[in-house]
Design an enzyme around this catalytic site. Structure first.
Site, PDB file in Angstrom:
ATOM      1  CB  ALA A   1      -0.924   0.006   1.218  1.00  0.00           C
ATOM      2  CG  ASP A   2       2.878   4.928  -1.601  1.00  0.00           C
ATOM      3  OD1 ASP A   2       3.921   4.730  -0.946  1.00  0.00           O
ATOM      4  OD2 ASP A   2       2.587   6.044  -2.084  1.00  0.00           O
TER       5      ASP A   2
END
Length: 201
Positions: free
Chosen positions: A71-72
């Site tokens: 995730a970012d």
């Protein structure tokens, strides 16, 4: 659905770990050590690219059947990406850009089922609009020079003291914290269904 699966979070973020815990997922933490490469300046594409890079990096080290979540999260003000502040002055500048306006938070998520032919994977991005009350110069300075903004995209944490300045949001609150767990769960379900069909086909 995920009880018999090893789930790995390719992130050291305690907020993401807590959010997964909230929906009953206790992941192993293996942060990606890859040097991130960005080929676009569009926030939605950036977070998708980075989440895929993180997940793919960690997936190479995991056993077959493991689900890796990368995730970012980025904050974008008027289309411009605000990363994590390097200094308190940096944080002050970012908060000044957000005060009294609406900005966007994008989280990109990639899920990879390891060891599948062609590696079963899913990448998506979630967007939330965040409306911030006007702030005085003193309020901006005081918040920016606290410790809260220093490890956070856009220099604020919605679940911390900055909540005093949040007028409202349009979209998923958890997305702003760092992971849209409702959508993660739904996408994981469809990915595992797809994988089971492939294996049985």
């Amino acid at each position: 659905m995920t009880e018999d699966r090893e789930i790995v979070l390719a992130s050291a973020s305690p907020r993401r770990r807590e959010l997964l815990g909230q929906i009953g997922i206790v992941p192993e933490i293996i942060p990606s050590t890859l040097e991130e490469k960005i080929t676009t300046d569009r926030p939605e594409e950036v977070v998708k690219e980075l989440s895929l890079q993180k997940a793919a990096d960690v997936a190479e080290r995991c056993a077959k059947g493991t689900i890796v979540i990368g995730a970012d999260t980025v904050v974008a003000a008027e289309g411009r990406i605000l990363g994590k502040p390097k200094t308190h002055e940096d944080a002050e500048h970012m908060i000044a850009l957000l005060a009294g306006k609406t900005h966007q938070v994008y989280t990109g998520v990639t899920m990879i089922v390891c060891g599948q032919e062609g590696r079963a994977r899913k990448t998506f991005a979630e967007k939330t609009d965040v409306h911030v009350y006007p702030m005085t110069a003193e309020e901006i300075h005081e918040y920016a020079f606290s410790e809260e903004p220093m490890d956070k995209a856009g220099a604020y944490g919605i679940q911390g003291k900055f909540a005093s300045y949040i007028k409202g949001i349009d979209g998923d609150y958890n997305n702003v914290v760092g992971l849209p767990v409702g959508r993660v769960y739904q996408e994981m379900k469809s990915l595992l269904t797809l994988t089971a069909r492939r294996n049985n086909g």
